[in-house]
Design a protein around this motif. Structure first.
Motif: not given
Ligand code: SAM
Length: 354
Positions: A37, A251, A254, A258, A271, A285-286, A289
């Motif tokens: 990330k 998880e 993401c 990355s 995202a 969070m996307g 990442a």
């Protein structure tokens, strides 16, 4: 080679072998995800700064001749209430979109035979006449090379066609017999040859997916070099053969965002709404990442719930302006800025790396 070394190798532009990609996936943990990330965000920031591109998504029709086992609008889902927007309704969505600051319209839909080349060419020309500096992205599934060519000549700029999986056996577990892995790939190749900015992609955690099939997806992305890549978690839909399957995770999605950013630093990476559906802060969070695109919905509110690809899809009740504002605020809160820009890929940075 350990995971950190493989991530460094990707970051230096050397790509990875199938075994190395599978190793990255097998060994995903908090430390490797954090490391990937960090590198991905640096790579993206160097090319796009803190700018996030927006695309206005117009879901033109949920009528589909295909029967993909995972999809809520599959042809044989009798519980799906079907709709098709008229040309005027689509044009009204674009007009509203431009007022809201969108410079890209994504026309997406099922494989609906009503959308002949004549209809689509006429529509694309009209959109381009009304909105001169806007880009038109199509996401209407598999069509003939001739059709893609006509649509390109009419003014379409980009085409999104997720490859779904780069493993033929896996593809055949996700689709009925009459759909062909080879044709999917052929379409992507045709689109690229015809000069479209092309997007491929896949669902994370789709049934029967393994680290080896994802390794093939990553290798495919490395070799095909798409301009865009749409990945989001698989989410089951209650009226499909995969109703009881498990959804993909935040998880893993993401982590893959990355990794894909590192494989191709200038890629346009959304995202997705599916990511926002499995977690309230999924889209944020996307972005954190390595993603750099969001796609607020511009479809009329009256049809939003009917374009239900998976259960509990978000953003089905809000007006377009609300969706746009909501995403702008969400991005601002994490230090990013939505820009009024066509959001084309930065080709000049193709080989630039940290
Ligand atoms: N018909 C066009 C096509 O095939 O590209 C565009 C529409 S299709 C519904 C868009 C994408 O939705 C598919 O490529 C698939 O990856 C995604 N999708 C469908 N069902 C899904 C599900 N249950 N969970 C997550 N994504 C899904």
């Amino acid at each position: 080679m350990n995971s950190f070394e493989i991530i460094d190798k990707l970051n230096s532009g050397k790509g990875a072998t199938l075994l190395e990609y599978a190793c990255l996936l097998d060994n995903m943990n908090e430390e490797t995800a954090e490391y990937a990330k960090e590198k991905a965000v640096l790579a993206r920031k160097r090319i796009y700064g803190n700018k996030i591109f927006v695309r206005g998504l117009i879901e033109m029709s949920n009528i589909c001749k295909n029967d993909c086992y995972y999809c809520g609008i599959r042809g044989s889902n009798k519980n799906c209430e079907r709709y098709r927007l008229t040309k005027d309704e689509i044009l009204a969505c674009c007009d509203e979109g431009e007022r809201l600051g969108f410079k890209t319209f994504v026309l997406q839909g099922g494989e609906d035979a009503f959308f002949t080349d004549d209809f689509l060419c006429d529509l694309i020309k009209e959109i381009k006449t009304r909105h001169k500096d806007c880009a038109v992205t199509l996401s209407l599934g598999e069509r003939s090379r001739k059709s893609y060519e006509l649509l390109k000549k009419a003014g379409a700029d980009r085409y999104l066609l997720r490859h779904e999986t780069a493993d033929k056996t896996h593809y055949e577990k996700l689709h009925p017999e009459k759909m062909s892995f080879e044709n999917r790939l052929k379409c992507l190749k045709n689109l690229k040859e015809l000069g479209y900015q092309v997007g491929c992609g896949f669902m994370v955690g789709s049934p029967y997916q393994t680290p080896e099939t994802i390794a093939k997806d990553l290798k495919f992305i490395e070799e095909f070099r798409p301009d865009m890549c749409g990945i989001g978690p698989f989410i089951p839909h209650k009226d499909t053969p995969f109703a009881d399957k498990t959804a993909g995770t935040l998880e893993m999605t993401c982590y893959l965002l990355s990794i894909i950013r590192l494989i191709k630093p200038n890629i346009l990476l959304p995202a997705t709404t599916a990511l926002g559906t499995i977690h309230e802060k999924g889209r944020e969070m996307g972005i954190l990442a390595g993603a750099n695109v969001v796609m607020p919905n511009l479809s009329p509110v009256s049809v939003r719930k009917k374009y239900e690809l998976y259960d509990n899809k978000i953003c089905t009740g809000e007006e377009s302006a609300q969706c746009r504002m909501c995403l702008e605020n969400r991005m601002r809160k994490i230090g990013y800025e939505i820009v009024t820009d066509r959001g084309d890929i930065r080709k000049d940075e193709e080989n630039g790396r940290i």
